[in-house]
Each structure stands twice: as C-alpha cells, then as structure tokens.
Design a protein around this motif. Structure first.
Motif, PDB file in Angstrom:
ATOM      1  N   THR A   1       5.179  10.391   0.501  1.00 19.75           N
ATOM      2  CA  THR A   1       3.800  10.897   0.552  1.00 19.75           C
ATOM      3  C   THR A   1       2.892   9.910   1.278  1.00 19.75           C
ATOM      4  N   SER A   2       3.146   8.623   1.069  1.00 18.74           N
ATOM      5  CA  SER A   2       2.347   7.649   1.811  1.00 18.74           C
ATOM      6  C   SER A   2       2.862   7.510   3.241  1.00 18.74           C
ATOM      7  N   ASN A   3       4.186   7.679   3.358  1.00 17.08           N
ATOM      8  CA  ASN A   3       4.786   7.734   4.686  1.00 17.08           C
ATOM      9  C   ASN A   3       4.508   6.507   5.561  1.00 17.08           C
ATOM     10  N   TYR A   4       4.844   5.349   5.049  1.00 18.88           N
ATOM     11  CA  TYR A   4       4.803   4.166   5.919  1.00 18.88           C
ATOM     12  C   TYR A   4       5.979   4.219   6.877  1.00 18.88           C
ATOM     13  N   ALA A   5       5.979   3.274   7.798  1.00 16.57           N
ATOM     14  CA  ALA A   5       7.030   3.244   8.826  1.00 16.57           C
ATOM     15  C   ALA A   5       8.417   3.226   8.194  1.00 16.57           C
ATOM     16  N   GLU A   6       8.573   2.485   7.072  1.00 17.56           N
ATOM     17  CA  GLU A   6       9.874   2.386   6.424  1.00 17.56           C
ATOM     18  C   GLU A   6      10.342   3.735   5.901  1.00 17.56           C
ATOM     19  N   ALA A   7       9.396   4.506   5.370  1.00 20.07           N
ATOM     20  CA  ALA A   7       9.768   5.806   4.832  1.00 20.07           C
ATOM     21  C   ALA A   7      10.223   6.712   5.960  1.00 20.07           C
ATOM     22  N   VAL A   8       9.586   6.565   7.119  1.00 20.44           N
ATOM     23  CA  VAL A   8       9.952   7.408   8.258  1.00 20.44           C
ATOM     24  C   VAL A   8      11.374   7.082   8.701  1.00 20.44           C
ATOM     25  N   THR A   9      11.694   5.801   8.785  1.00 24.68           N
ATOM     26  CA  THR A   9      13.021   5.415   9.285  1.00 24.68           C
ATOM     27  C   THR A   9      14.046   5.278   8.165  1.00 24.68           C
ATOM     28  N   LYS A  10      13.603   5.404   6.947  1.00 27.45           N
ATOM     29  CA  LYS A  10      14.482   5.229   5.791  1.00 27.45           C
ATOM     30  C   LYS A  10      15.198   3.878   5.816  1.00 27.45           C
ATOM     31  N   THR A  11      14.518   2.871   6.258  1.00 23.57           N
ATOM     32  CA  THR A  11      15.121   1.548   6.313  1.00 23.57           C
ATOM     33  C   THR A  11      14.208   0.557   5.612  1.00 23.57           C
ATOM     34  N   CYS A  12      14.740  -0.161   4.652  1.00 16.93           N
ATOM     35  CA  CYS A  12      13.927  -1.164   3.978  1.00 16.93           C
ATOM     36  C   CYS A  12      14.346  -2.556   4.463  1.00 16.93           C
TER      37      CYS A  12
ATOM     38  N   LEU B   1       2.789   1.736  10.452  1.00 20.12           N
ATOM     39  CA  LEU B   1       2.695   0.405   9.873  1.00 20.12           C
ATOM     40  C   LEU B   1       3.914   0.100   9.037  1.00 20.12           C
ATOM     41  N   SER B   2       4.235  -1.175   8.992  1.00 17.70           N
ATOM     42  CA  SER B   2       5.345  -1.566   8.145  1.00 17.70           C
ATOM     43  C   SER B   2       4.828  -1.819   6.738  1.00 17.70           C
ATOM     44  N   PHE B   3       5.404  -1.124   5.838  1.00 14.30           N
ATOM     45  CA  PHE B   3       5.022  -1.355   4.444  1.00 14.30           C
ATOM     46  C   PHE B   3       5.350  -2.787   4.050  1.00 14.30           C
ATOM     47  N   GLU B   4       6.551  -3.182   4.433  1.00 16.70           N
ATOM     48  CA  GLU B   4       7.033  -4.500   4.018  1.00 16.70           C
ATOM     49  C   GLU B   4       6.088  -5.595   4.476  1.00 16.70           C
ATOM     50  N   GLU B   5       5.639  -5.464   5.695  1.00 12.33           N
ATOM     51  CA  GLU B   5       4.771  -6.494   6.268  1.00 12.33           C
ATOM     52  C   GLU B   5       3.468  -6.606   5.457  1.00 12.33           C
ATOM     53  N   ASN B   6       2.858  -5.452   5.207  1.00 14.46           N
ATOM     54  CA  ASN B   6       1.577  -5.479   4.504  1.00 14.46           C
ATOM     55  C   ASN B   6       1.732  -5.903   3.059  1.00 14.46           C
ATOM     56  N   HIS B   7       2.818  -5.441   2.486  1.00 17.07           N
ATOM     57  CA  HIS B   7       3.096  -5.855   1.115  1.00 17.07           C
ATOM     58  C   HIS B   7       3.239  -7.369   1.071  1.00 17.07           C
ATOM     59  N   ARG B   8       3.923  -7.885   2.110  1.00 15.41           N
ATOM     60  CA  ARG B   8       4.141  -9.325   2.147  1.00 15.41           C
ATOM     61  C   ARG B   8       2.828 -10.074   2.355  1.00 15.41           C
ATOM     62  N   PHE B   9       1.947  -9.495   3.157  1.00 17.19           N
ATOM     63  CA  PHE B   9       0.613 -10.134   3.346  1.00 17.19           C
ATOM     64  C   PHE B   9      -0.075 -10.275   2.001  1.00 17.19           C
ATOM     65  N   ALA B  10      -0.105  -9.171   1.291  1.00 13.63           N
ATOM     66  CA  ALA B  10      -0.800  -9.180   0.004  1.00 13.63           C
ATOM     67  C   ALA B  10      -0.106 -10.143  -0.963  1.00 13.63           C
ATOM     68  N   TYR B  11       1.213 -10.091  -0.921  1.00 20.96           N
ATOM     69  CA  TYR B  11       2.014 -10.970  -1.780  1.00 20.96           C
ATOM     70  C   TYR B  11       1.702 -12.435  -1.506  1.00 20.96           C
ATOM     71  N   ASN B  12       1.698 -12.742  -0.252  1.00 22.92           N
ATOM     72  CA  ASN B  12       1.425 -14.129   0.117  1.00 22.92           C
ATOM     73  C   ASN B  12       0.026 -14.558  -0.276  1.00 22.92           C
ATOM     74  N   MET B  13      -0.928 -13.679  -0.068  1.00 25.17           N
ATOM     75  CA  MET B  13      -2.308 -14.055  -0.421  1.00 25.17           C
ATOM     76  C   MET B  13      -2.433 -14.316  -1.913  1.00 25.17           C
ATOM     77  N   VAL B  14      -1.781 -13.468  -2.687  1.00 24.67           N
ATOM     78  CA  VAL B  14      -1.854 -13.646  -4.132  1.00 24.67           C
ATOM     79  C   VAL B  14      -1.138 -14.943  -4.518  1.00 24.67           C
ATOM     80  N   LEU B  15       0.009 -15.143  -3.859  1.00 26.40           N
ATOM     81  CA  LEU B  15       0.799 -16.339  -4.162  1.00 26.40           C
ATOM     82  C   LEU B  15       0.038 -17.600  -3.829  1.00 26.40           C
ATOM     83  N   ASN B  16      -0.790 -17.496  -2.810  1.00 27.45           N
ATOM     84  CA  ASN B  16      -1.569 -18.661  -2.419  1.00 27.45           C
ATOM     85  C   ASN B  16      -2.947 -18.685  -3.053  1.00 27.45           C
ATOM     86  N   ARG B  17      -3.053 -18.021  -4.209  1.00 25.95           N
ATOM     87  CA  ARG B  17      -4.298 -18.048  -4.996  1.00 25.95           C
ATOM     88  C   ARG B  17      -5.502 -17.489  -4.246  1.00 25.95           C
ATOM     89  N   GLN B  18      -5.274 -16.529  -3.423  1.00 22.86           N
ATOM     90  CA  GLN B  18      -6.392 -15.899  -2.717  1.00 22.86           C
ATOM     91  C   GLN B  18      -6.615 -14.467  -3.240  1.00 22.86           C
TER      92      GLN B  18
END
Lengths: 117, 781
Positions: free
Chosen positions: A46-57, B46-63
């Motif tokens: 539903t959020s459909n980020y790039a990973e969801a589109v490619t099904k690759t984590c 957008l890469s979920f992983e990338e953004n998640h990691r940004f947020a993760y890092n900011m939290v980890l660095n007390r921001q």
C-alpha cells in the motif's frame, strides 16, 4: 541450505528476495519476510516503496555481512515455521541457540534491533 | 555447516562502528527531501531501506528530537498547502438559492475534505513505516505521541479550523436539510466527511470532532426543523396521515444516523422527534374529530392503529393518552349498547352519533313486557361483538399490550356494570345457548360462545345476582329437560367454578345431584309399582332439595283432580317409606304432562304444563257448547291469577288454540269465558304447547328479586363479620369494614353503610360489643 528449508514451507504467496551488502541473496516466502517488522513495512504494497515494487529487501544494515544476513533469514524461517505449531510440539530453541556462533552475536543483535524482530 | 570451521577461535568481534562519514545535517536534508517526495506520491521511486536507515541513524545519534520536530514541520507545511490548494477553492460561494446547486457545492466541499484526509492518512502511514525506529526508541522516552497520532493532531490543527470547519459543518447541515425536504443527496460524500470527524479526537477523553462540533449543531437545527414540522403536519394532515408522516420521519432519521451520521446521535435525535412531533401533538391527533382514534376503530384501520400504538409507546405520556381515548371509545359504544337494550331513547339520551341512529332501527319499540329473552341476548351479543372487536384491535394493533388490556377491561367493566340488568342478561344469554344449542350450532361453537360469555361475566361486580338468575334458569332447564346436553351444562358449571370458586357452584352442583338421585328413585319406584298395583297415570318425579333449588320456597297452590291426586299419594307413600322424616311438597308450576286429546278430526298428543293439564281436565266431561268462565276455572283449580292467565293464554291465544276464548283477543281477562275447541286441527300428531319461556323480568319481579338478593347479602355480610371477628376477637371499625369488603368482593360490592348496619344488628343480638373507644369491637363468644 536456506533454499531447501524454505521450499518445505507450504505457504503459497509470492517469493521475495533478501540481499546482503556483500552480494548474497536469499529467496524466501513473503510470510517469512514478514517476521521482520522493518521488512514488512518495506514490502508493504500500500505504501509501495521501491523495495515493494521490486520485491527485494536490502536485508540488513549496510555494514552487515552475509553471515549475519544468513542467520537472520535462518531465524525468520525458524520463527515462521514454529509460530503456528501446536502447544504440545517441542520447539527446539536450544538447538537453534547452539547454531549461533558466539563471535557474531553482538552484530546479530544490532541487526535484529534494526530489523525489529 | 559453517559453525564447525569457526569453533577454533571463539572470539566475539565488536560490531563495526557507525561510519565516520555520518553527518546529521546531510542525513536530514536527504530525509526531508525524501519526505517531500513521499508527500508528492513518489514513494515508489524511493528506497525504503535508505530512508529507514536515515531515521535509524539519526535516532541512534541522539537526534530524535530534531527528527521528530522536523517531520512535524514538514507534515504541517504539507497540510497547509493542501488546505490552500484543495479546500479553499471549493468554499461555497453563498447567495445561491437553487437547492440542487447548493447540494452540489456542499458535496464538492465534503469530497475535497475526504480527499485531503485520505491523502494525509496515506502519507502518515508511509512516514510511520520509515520512522518506525523513531517511534520505538525516541517517542516513548521523550513522552511525545507516536507519529501517526501526531499526524491526526496536526490534521485537526491545520485543516479542521475556522473557516474550513464552519464551512464543513454548514455543508453537512445543508445536505441533511435538503434530504429532509425530499431532495436526493450524495450520502457517501457526507458519510466520508462525518467519518473523518468521528476519527478525530479533540482531547484524550475520547470526545470526537463530531461530538464537539457537528452533533450539537445538527441537533439544534433538527429541533427547529421538527418544531415547525409538527405545527405544519398538525394543521395540514388528518390523523392517519399525520401518523404516517411522523413514522416516516422516525424511520428516515434512524436511517440517517445509521447511514451517514453516527449511531450515537440516534438517541438524541429520536428524543427531539418525540419532544417536537409526538409529545405535544399526540393527544390532539388521537382526538381528531373526523379521523382520530374513534374513527380508526370505527373503520377498523388496523394499520393506522398499529402505527398509532408504535408511536405512542415511544413517549411517556402517549400510552396514557391512548388508554384514555380507548376508554372513552369503549364507554361510548357501551353506552349505546346499554341504551339500545334499555330502549331508553327518551329524555337524557343525547343523540350524538349518527351511527347510533342506524342501530336504533333494530331496537324493540318501548319496553314490551313480553319481549322474551331477545333484548337480553341482543345486549350480550352486542357486548361480545364489541369485546371481540376491541380484542382483535388489541391483539393486532396493540401487540397485546398488558397496560392497554387493563384499560380495556376497566372500560368494559364500568359500562357493563352501569347496566343493572347485566347479570340477568348474561344468565339469559347462557340459558338461550344451552337451550337452543341444538339449532344449527355445534357443541364446539356453543362452547366458544360460552367461553366468551365468561369473559363478560368476569366484568360483573354483582356476581351473586348473576348466581341467583343462573340458578333459576338452570332449574327450569333441568326440570323441563330443555338443556342441550348434560356435558354442556357441566362444562358451563366448571367454567363458573374456575371463575368464582367452589362455593359459588355448590348449590348448582347440588341441583345436578338431585337430578341424578331422582332418576335412581324413579327406577326404584317403577320396580316397586311392578310388584304392586300401579295407578292409572304414569308419573315421573324429581325430588329437589329445597335449599339447592331457587323456586321451592313458594309452593303455588293448585287443586289436583282425583286421578292425579291418587298418583301423587302413591309416590308420596313410596318415597316416605324409604326416607323417614322428610317432607314432600308438590310444585305443579314446574311440571309438565303428556295428554292424549280427541278432537273432531283426529287425536293429538299434547305436551302441556301441569297447570294446563289441570285446566284441560276441567273440560273433559263438558259438552262442546258449554263454557267455563274465568272465575269458575279459578275456583276449581285455585291457581294464582298470574299463573292462570299465563296458561289460559298459552292454551287459547297462542299458536295452538286448544281452547276457545270468548271474546277472542290477545290477552286473558277475568271476565272471559272458555270452551273446548273441537275443531282444532294440526298437521302433527305430537304438539308441544309451551308456556311463555324465560324472559326479561318485569319491574315487579325485578323488585322482588332485588329484595331477595338484598336479604341474602345481609346474611352474607353478617356471616362474614362474625367469621372475621371470631378469628380476630378484636378489631377497629375501619379494619373490619375493609376486611368484609375484601372478602365479599368476588361476589358483590358491599356498601360500607350496609356493613355498619349489620354490625349494629350483631351488637343488638350480642354477637359483638362496642369497645370503650367507640371505634372498635370485641367478639362475644
């Protein structure tokens, strides 16, 4: 190794790919991937980020190695499998614990925290 | 697999440090850029992983704080932008009067809000996913709401604000008003907006925007609307239409609250409907002269009545209002029935209803003394019909409501008891059915009618009066062999027993017992006769215990001819030889006889009463041309004037004229003379000459019955007082009166004054004594 385990999973659903930073990749059922909260969100259509589109984590934190990713995937399979068994059946938790080499536990812990599981 | 090779060096490696290349500013600028992208619906790039990691890092660095606040700012900015772009352009222009256009404008606005909401929620879900780590680690420790919740707060602050909020509320109210006026609106648009209101909480106590802003406005508006509506309907509709409209309003408001408002509103809006449409108007509507309750009953409008009932029970005052109307209606109809039966169409009867005048056609003219049982049965039948009718309404339209039933019963009770003759009429009605049952009606039908009669009987307060009449009628049926069947009689008795208890039917059962005993006695008598010489006349005797049978106290005098006298003596001897110490009194007024009479053309078998037989025997030895005057007959038979006239009338003036009367006329006069009618002829061999059957009592008879009942009541009251005092020994005056009234209530309603008189009588006879305080009594053994 993981492939064999996963094929035994009767779960239908589609396959998703989990990759580590150093080039390993694992094909698992979506059900297995959903064990990790982070991956679940990542693959959420539903959020459909790039990973969801490619099904690759890109499975793990950038700095994680294949061995960590492998242990994570192993745990995810383990949990996905035993989650649904009846209360009488033995869950071989100690067996699993033995299979975790002590030298990576700290790293594994960080990865698990990141993966929300 | 891999573990085996590592077992040699069990050393825990430290995890790799976070890269030294981490820069807060750069991370945030990347992340904020991406968040904007997400808000622009570009998440799939957008890469979920990338953004998640940004947020993760900011939290980890007390921001965490910086991240949290930054995100808030971005969300707020986005909301403001959405409000500006999507909401403001669709604000209604105002000043438009065309309802369709208004409706479309409102719909547009509501849809826009829903669009903004959906957009915002989907953004917040996406943000929530990438900021998950922040929610898990930072927000809890910093004691701030999770980002999703914060998203709702921001929405509340930046979108649900004046003037947007006011426009929304007005738009919803307009839509509702349009729908109430009969236009079709897009319910889903309204529902979309209401749902948003419902999911937004104003504070932690769970009060939603709906509750705070929309509901009060909606209720205010509704109240005004329905106040006006009530007045309008009242002046423009008749009662059924009013009820239909009101019911439709209830239904539509209910469906409204369920379909696009919240179910929490259904209770208050229903109250508004009740307070404005029902409570103030219902009594007026019930009393509508040409279409109100009475008319509905007249025209049997079950649907309307049912609707009336369902509406009426919604409001507190409604049911009592309905009950009043019901009572009035029953009372009016009951009065009509009473009036018809009394034929009291004279002075005080107000000719209020045209329905009545049509009914009056069937009314017997004046009060004919020989009207027979007809007015009685008609009255009871009318009452039963009325009861049936209201029972049907009660069952079908009033869902067998208990309260209504009570009101109904009260109404019936009061009008039935206003008719003094009710006990007599009911008894006559039963008599009629138990006698005539064979004619066309099956046992079960008769049983049904009797069952219904019992329901009317239940309303009687003077049950003892009824008992007296019933006893008389039953006795006649038994003696004349007129009842349909023993089973039916016993069935009726059983019913009365159920209603009034053992005491009530004791004597009636005694009568049945006598009948049976008499049959046995007659069998014995016949065997006795077979052994000895039998008299010339066949005799069948019923021996009645004098206390059980109502008529035995006054033996009417009659001189028997010699043959009859002999026969009677024969039985008397037989009976007294079996039972010593008893006294037999002959009751010729109750007997009947079969006699063969030779006329000119042929012989006929006549069945006549004993009196009639005695009269006929006088003519046995006379020539055709000889006359007997009235006084001669009276001297010879010594029968009472009343009885004599009755029997002469049935012999000479009824259908079969066995005697000729001179001069011929309808009524028998003391100056008349009689002769035997040789020319009598009839098609049948057997002829039954019946005396005039049970009928409504004349005034003198009534007075006599009344006196007897009063006397009986005096005895009952005295017995009751003594019984109570024997038990209590000492009692105050008021308590005694109450207790006596209570105990006698199943039979009749004693008057306190009458009871007081009885008490005085008992004091005189020294059963009781008055105490010092003059307020209480002692029992004297």
């Amino acid at each position: 190794m993981t492939d064999v385990e996963i094929r035994n999973e009767p779960k239908d659903s589609d396959w998703v790919r989990i990759t580590s930073t150093d080039g390993f990749s694992y094909l698992v059922r979506r059900k297995v991937a959903n064990v990790s909260g982070t991956m679940r969100n990542m693959l959420d259509t539903t959020s459909n980020y790039a990973e969801a589109v490619t099904k690759t984590c890109p499975a793990v934190n950038r700095h994680s190695r294949g061995i960590i990713a492998e242990k994570l995937v192993e745990y995810m399979c383990f949990k996905a499998h035993y989650e649904t068994v009846g209360p009488k059946e033995d869950i071989p938790v100690s067996d699993y614990m033995e299979r975790v080499p002590p030298e990576i536990v700290l790293e594994l812990l960080l990865a698990a925290d990141y993966q929300e599981m | 697999m891999a573990t085996a090779s590592r077992r040699g060096k069990p050393k825990i490696k430290p995890p790799k440090k976070h890269g030294p290349d981490f820069s807060i500013d750069r991370t945030w600028s990347e992340l904020s850029k991406n968040i904007r992208e997400i808000q622009n619906h570009n998440a799939q790039n957008l890469s979920f992983e990338e953004n998640h990691r940004f947020a993760y890092n900011m939290v980890l660095n007390r921001q965490g704080e910086m991240l949290y606040k930054g995100v808030n700012t971005l969300v707020a900015e986005n909301l403001d932008k959405l409000a500006e772009e999507q909401m403001v352009p669709v604000f209604p222009a105002g000043g438009i009067n065309d309802p369709m256009q208004q409706s479309q404008e409102g719909e547009l606005l509501l849809k826009a809000l829903r669009g903004v909401w959906d957009d915002h929620i989907s953004n917040m879900v996406k943000l929530g996913q990438i900021l998950k780590y922040m929610d898990r680690v930072y927000t809890k420790s910093a004691n701030v709401p999770e980002i999703q919740v914060k998203g709702l707060e921001l929405f509340l602050k930046h979108i649900i604000r004046p003037p947007i909020k006011d426009h929304l509320v007005t738009a919803i109210l307009n839509q509702v008003r349009l729908e109430r006026d009969g236009f079709v609106i897009n319910r889903s648009a309204v529902k979309g907006c209401v749902d948003v209101f419902l999911s937004l909480h104003v504070d932690n106590s769970g009060v939603t925007v709906y509750k705070r802003d929309l509901e009060p406005a909606f209720l205010r508006e509704s109240e005004g609307f329905y106040k006006a509506e009530g007045e309008k309907l009242l002046s423009s509709c008749d009662a059924p239409e009013f009820l239909r409209r009101v019911e439709a309003r209830f239904d539509s408001e209910d469906s409204r609250t369920h379909h696009y408002l919240a179910s929490q509103t259904s209770a208050p809006i229903e109250r508004i409907l009740k307070d404005n449409l029902l409570s103030p108007h219902i009594s007026t509507v019930i009393a509508f002269p040409n279409s109100g309750f009475d008319v509905m009953v007249d025209t049997n409008k079950m649907e309307d009545l049912f609707r009336l009932y369902t509406l009426v029970i919604k409001v507190a005052t409604g049911l009592s209002c309905l009950k009043r109307a019901l009572k009035a209606s029953v009372a009016r109809r009951g009065k009509e029935i009473n009036d018809i039966s009394l034929g009291a169409g004279t002075a005080d009867q107000d000719v209020e209803e045209d329905a009545q005048s049509s009914k009056q056609k069937g009314k017997p003219k004046a009060r004919a003394p020989n009207a027979g049982a007809q007015p009685a049965t008609k009255w009871v039948q009318d009452v039963l019909d009325l009861k049936d009718r209201f029972d049907l309404i009660w069952k079908k339209a009033f869902r067998s409501d208990r309260e209504v039933e009570t009101a109904l019963n009260e109404a019936f009770e009061s009008f039935i008891n206003t008719n003094d003759k009710a006990p007599e009429f009911i008894s006559l009605f039963i008599d009629d059915h138990l006698k005539r049952g064979l004619k066309g009606k099956t046992d079960t039908e008769v049983d049904m009618v009797l069952d219904k009669t019992i329901t009317v009987f239940r309303f009687l307060t003077e049950k003892d009066v009824f008992e007296r009449y019933y006893k008389g009628h039953l006795a006649k049926r038994l003696l004349l062999g007129r009842s349909v069947s023993d089973d039916a009689e016993r069935g009726m008795l059983a019913k009365l027993k159920v209603e009034c208890g053992y005491q009530f039917t004791q004597k009636l059962e005694g009568m049945f017992h006598d009948m049976k005993l008499s049959a046995d006695t007659m069998d014995a008598y016949r065997t006795h006769l077979a052994k000895t010489t039998a008299p010339d006349i066949d005799l069948s005797v019923i021996v009645m215990t004098s206390t059980f049978w109502p008529m035995s106290h006054s033996a009417s005098p009659c001189t028997f001819p010699v043959e009859l006298g002999k026969t009677c003596k024969s039985f008397e001897q037989f009976y007294l030889s079996r039972h010593s110490g008893r006294r037999l009194t002959w009751q010729p007024s109750l007997g009947n006889a079969d006699v063969r009479v030779r006329f000119k053309s042929r012989t006929h078998d006549l069945n006549v009463s004993t009196f009639a037989l005695v009269i006929l025997l006088l003519f046995e030895d006379l020539d055709e041309s000889e006359f007997l005057s009235y006084s001669e007959i009276k001297d010879a038979t010594s029968i009472d004037d009343n009885e004599l006239k009755r029997h002469l009338q049935s012999l000479s003036c009824a259908k079969f004229k066995v005697l000729k009367k001179h001069p011929p006329s309808r009524d028998v006069d003391t100056d008349d003379a009689f002769s035997f009618n040789q020319d009598f002829s009839a098609p049948m061999q057997k002829i039954k000459i019946s005396t005039i059957s049970s009928k409504v009592e004349s005034n003198e008879e009534r007075k006599e019955t009344r006196d007897r009942i009063d006397e009986e009541r005096r005895h009952q009251m005295e017995a009751c007082i003594v019984r109570i005092m024997k038990d209590r020994k000492h009692m105050t005056h008021n308590n005694l009166i109450n207790e006596v009234t209570r105990q006698l209530a199943p039979r009749f309603q004693p008057e306190p004054l009458a009871i007081k008189k009885r008490i005085e009588g008992l004091i005189e006879r020294e059963y009781l004594e008055r105490c010092e305080d003059r307020k209480s009594y002692n029992y004297l053994a």
